[in-house]
Design a protein around this motif. Structure first.
Motif, PDB file in Angstrom:
ATOM      1  N   UNK A   1      -9.952  15.937  16.472  1.00 39.43           N
ATOM      2  CA  UNK A   1     -10.731  14.821  15.966  1.00 39.43           C
ATOM      3  C   UNK A   1      -9.833  13.847  15.210  1.00 39.43           C
ATOM      4  N   UNK A   2     -10.057  12.577  15.411  1.00 35.16           N
ATOM      5  CA  UNK A   2      -9.243  11.556  14.754  1.00 35.16           C
ATOM      6  C   UNK A   2      -9.348  11.679  13.242  1.00 35.16           C
ATOM      7  N   UNK A   3      -8.194  11.606  12.576  1.00 38.98           N
ATOM      8  CA  UNK A   3      -8.144  11.645  11.120  1.00 38.98           C
ATOM      9  C   UNK A   3      -8.013  10.210  10.633  1.00 38.98           C
ATOM     10  N   UNK A   4      -9.121   9.646  10.193  1.00 35.97           N
ATOM     11  CA  UNK A   4      -9.132   8.221   9.837  1.00 35.97           C
ATOM     12  C   UNK A   4      -8.293   7.935   8.598  1.00 35.97           C
ATOM     13  N   UNK A   5      -8.232   8.902   7.678  1.00 34.03           N
ATOM     14  CA  UNK A   5      -7.421   8.695   6.483  1.00 34.03           C
ATOM     15  C   UNK A   5      -5.938   8.651   6.846  1.00 34.03           C
ATOM     16  N   UNK A   6      -5.516   9.522   7.792  1.00 31.89           N
ATOM     17  CA  UNK A   6      -4.116   9.501   8.216  1.00 31.89           C
ATOM     18  C   UNK A   6      -3.781   8.190   8.917  1.00 31.89           C
ATOM     19  N   UNK A   7      -4.700   7.695   9.734  1.00 31.09           N
ATOM     20  CA  UNK A   7      -4.493   6.400  10.392  1.00 31.09           C
ATOM     21  C   UNK A   7      -4.352   5.298   9.353  1.00 31.09           C
ATOM     22  N   UNK A   8      -5.207   5.363   8.340  1.00 36.96           N
ATOM     23  CA  UNK A   8      -5.165   4.378   7.264  1.00 36.96           C
ATOM     24  C   UNK A   8      -3.852   4.457   6.491  1.00 36.96           C
ATOM     25  N   UNK A   9      -3.378   5.673   6.261  1.00 37.18           N
ATOM     26  CA  UNK A   9      -2.116   5.849   5.537  1.00 37.18           C
ATOM     27  C   UNK A   9      -0.948   5.235   6.303  1.00 37.18           C
ATOM     28  N   UNK A  10      -0.924   5.439   7.625  1.00 41.43           N
ATOM     29  CA  UNK A  10       0.145   4.868   8.444  1.00 41.43           C
ATOM     30  C   UNK A  10       0.163   3.345   8.311  1.00 41.43           C
ATOM     31  N   UNK A  11      -1.019   2.747   8.385  1.00 43.83           N
ATOM     32  CA  UNK A  11      -1.110   1.285   8.288  1.00 43.83           C
ATOM     33  C   UNK A  11      -0.688   0.808   6.903  1.00 43.83           C
ATOM     34  N   UNK A  12      -1.166   1.496   5.872  1.00 43.23           N
ATOM     35  CA  UNK A  12      -0.830   1.080   4.503  1.00 43.23           C
ATOM     36  C   UNK A  12       0.668   1.221   4.227  1.00 43.23           C
ATOM     37  N   UNK A  13       1.312   2.253   4.759  1.00 42.52           N
ATOM     38  CA  UNK A  13       2.751   2.414   4.567  1.00 42.52           C
ATOM     39  C   UNK A  13       3.538   1.380   5.362  1.00 42.52           C
ATOM     40  N   UNK A  14       2.945   0.915   6.447  1.00 43.88           N
ATOM     41  CA  UNK A  14       3.568  -0.134   7.242  1.00 43.88           C
ATOM     42  C   UNK A  14       3.502  -1.479   6.507  1.00 43.88           C
ATOM     43  N   UNK A  15       2.467  -1.663   5.713  1.00 41.04           N
ATOM     44  CA  UNK A  15       2.228  -2.948   5.057  1.00 41.04           C
ATOM     45  C   UNK A  15       2.755  -2.986   3.627  1.00 41.04           C
ATOM     46  N   UNK A  16       2.492  -1.929   2.853  1.00 39.86           N
ATOM     47  CA  UNK A  16       2.776  -1.954   1.419  1.00 39.86           C
ATOM     48  C   UNK A  16       4.003  -1.120   1.056  1.00 39.86           C
ATOM     49  N   UNK A  17       4.881  -1.615   0.187  1.00 35.57           N
ATOM     50  CA  UNK A  17       5.977  -0.792  -0.352  1.00 35.57           C
ATOM     51  C   UNK A  17       5.411   0.327  -1.232  1.00 35.57           C
ATOM     52  N   UNK A  18       6.190   1.400  -1.452  1.00 31.41           N
ATOM     53  CA  UNK A  18       5.706   2.538  -2.246  1.00 31.41           C
ATOM     54  C   UNK A  18       5.219   2.167  -3.640  1.00 31.41           C
ATOM     55  N   UNK A  19       5.915   1.230  -4.313  1.00 35.20           N
ATOM     56  CA  UNK A  19       5.517   0.883  -5.678  1.00 35.20           C
ATOM     57  C   UNK A  19       4.151   0.193  -5.699  1.00 35.20           C
ATOM     58  N   UNK A  20       3.850  -0.574  -4.645  1.00 35.02           N
ATOM     59  CA  UNK A  20       2.541  -1.241  -4.575  1.00 35.02           C
ATOM     60  C   UNK A  20       1.441  -0.204  -4.343  1.00 35.02           C
ATOM     61  N   UNK A  21       1.692   0.746  -3.456  1.00 36.35           N
ATOM     62  CA  UNK A  21       0.705   1.808  -3.220  1.00 36.35           C
ATOM     63  C   UNK A  21       0.480   2.620  -4.491  1.00 36.35           C
ATOM     64  N   UNK A  22       1.549   2.851  -5.241  1.00 37.17           N
ATOM     65  CA  UNK A  22       1.413   3.586  -6.506  1.00 37.17           C
ATOM     66  C   UNK A  22       0.550   2.801  -7.493  1.00 37.17           C
ATOM     67  N   UNK A  23       0.729   1.493  -7.519  1.00 32.50           N
ATOM     68  CA  UNK A  23      -0.096   0.658  -8.402  1.00 32.50           C
ATOM     69  C   UNK A  23      -1.568   0.721  -8.000  1.00 32.50           C
ATOM     70  N   UNK A  24      -1.822   0.702  -6.684  1.00 30.92           N
ATOM     71  CA  UNK A  24      -3.205   0.819  -6.201  1.00 30.92           C
ATOM     72  C   UNK A  24      -3.818   2.136  -6.687  1.00 30.92           C
ATOM     73  N   UNK A  25      -3.068   3.229  -6.550  1.00 29.50           N
ATOM     74  CA  UNK A  25      -3.592   4.540  -6.938  1.00 29.50           C
ATOM     75  C   UNK A  25      -3.853   4.609  -8.444  1.00 29.50           C
ATOM     76  N   UNK A  26      -2.905   4.088  -9.244  1.00 27.77           N
ATOM     77  CA  UNK A  26      -3.084   4.104 -10.695  1.00 27.77           C
ATOM     78  C   UNK A  26      -4.288   3.273 -11.106  1.00 27.77           C
ATOM     79  N   UNK A  27      -4.448   2.134 -10.435  1.00 23.16           N
ATOM     80  CA  UNK A  27      -5.593   1.277 -10.738  1.00 23.16           C
ATOM     81  C   UNK A  27      -6.899   1.991 -10.443  1.00 23.16           C
ATOM     82  N   UNK A  28      -6.925   2.718  -9.316  1.00 22.82           N
ATOM     83  CA  UNK A  28      -8.130   3.447  -8.941  1.00 22.82           C
ATOM     84  C   UNK A  28      -8.413   4.578  -9.927  1.00 22.82           C
ATOM     85  N   UNK A  29      -7.365   5.277 -10.355  1.00 22.35           N
ATOM     86  CA  UNK A  29      -7.530   6.361 -11.335  1.00 22.35           C
ATOM     87  C   UNK A  29      -8.075   5.829 -12.651  1.00 22.35           C
TER      88      UNK A  29
END
Length: 220
Positions: free
Chosen positions: A186-214
């Motif tokens: 079965x397709x893992x939509x979160x994994x697909x989303x992660x691939x796209x986000x890593x293609x678009x956003x640098x690690x520090x930006x993704x970390x900022x998104x996560x901290x903001x959400x927390x």
């Protein structure tokens, strides 16, 4: 796309008004849907559709000029559902938001069905290919515009070719179910989303998104 869809469907030989005649036409549509899904477009004939619906072949041609017109009536108002959704780059948790978006998209595809019919038909039906091509270009433009806005805010990799990334996202999402059918998983939509986000956003930006959400979750 309504004007183009009207051209694709064309004028029906006869549009029934009486309930009994409407039931026959609906039975033909349901029969066509079932056979196109199970056998494909080329392997399905008007005669088979009529027989499956329990009516004479002549009855089929009373309501539809050919099997293509019946298929187009099935696809009418549904073509955009076959196209990839537009991701949201402004979300505080883009990975989860995108995963939910993709899951809804594939659920809609499964509801519509006819996925095996479109590729079969596109190579032979230039009008349908033109309609879907124009719709895909619009989706691409919207994805690209969203990436440009994110880039202007300093959120994306600086050396990205955003137009190429936009097409890569579309190809990945459009072929998600193909991967599922080939792997049997079965397709893992979160994994697909992660691939796209890593293609678009640098690690520090993704970390900022996560901290903001927390922080938001902590405040609530």
């Amino acid at each position: 796309m309504p004007d183009r869809e009207d051209k694709l469907v064309g004028e029906f030989p006869f549009v029934p008004k009486q309930e009994r005649a409407q039931q026959k036409r609906n039975a033909l549509i349901e029969s066509g849907y079932a056979l196109f899904n199970s056998k494909g477009y080329e392997q399905t004939t008007a005669k088979e559709i009529a027989a499956h619906a329990g009516v004479a072949t002549g009855t089929f041609y009373r309501y539809f000029s050919d099997k293509r017109q019946l298929l187009m009536s099935l696809l009418e108002d549904k073509l955009e559902k076959f196209l990839p959704p537009e991701p949201s780059w402004a979300a505080s948790d883009p990975e989860s938001v995108m995963a939910a978006l993709f899951e809804s998209h594939y659920e809609r595809l499964n509801e519509v069905g006819l996925r095996r019919v479109l590729p079969e038909l596109l190579s032979k039906d230039s009008e349908l290919a033109e309609v879907l091509g124009a719709a895909r270009r619009k989706i691409h433009a919207r994805i690209h515009d969203g990436l440009v806005q994110a880039s202007e805010k300093g959120l994306t990799w600086r050396d990205l070719d955003l137009e190429m990334v936009s097409w890569a996202i579309m190809v990945l999402v459009e072929n998600g179910q193909e991967k599922e059918s080939q792997s049997g998983k079965k397709a893992d939509y979160l994994e697909m989303s992660k691939v796209i986000c890593r293609m678009v956003f640098p690690p520090d930006v993704l970390a900022e998104f996560r901290n903001s959400e927390k922080n938001k979750m902590g405040e609530s």
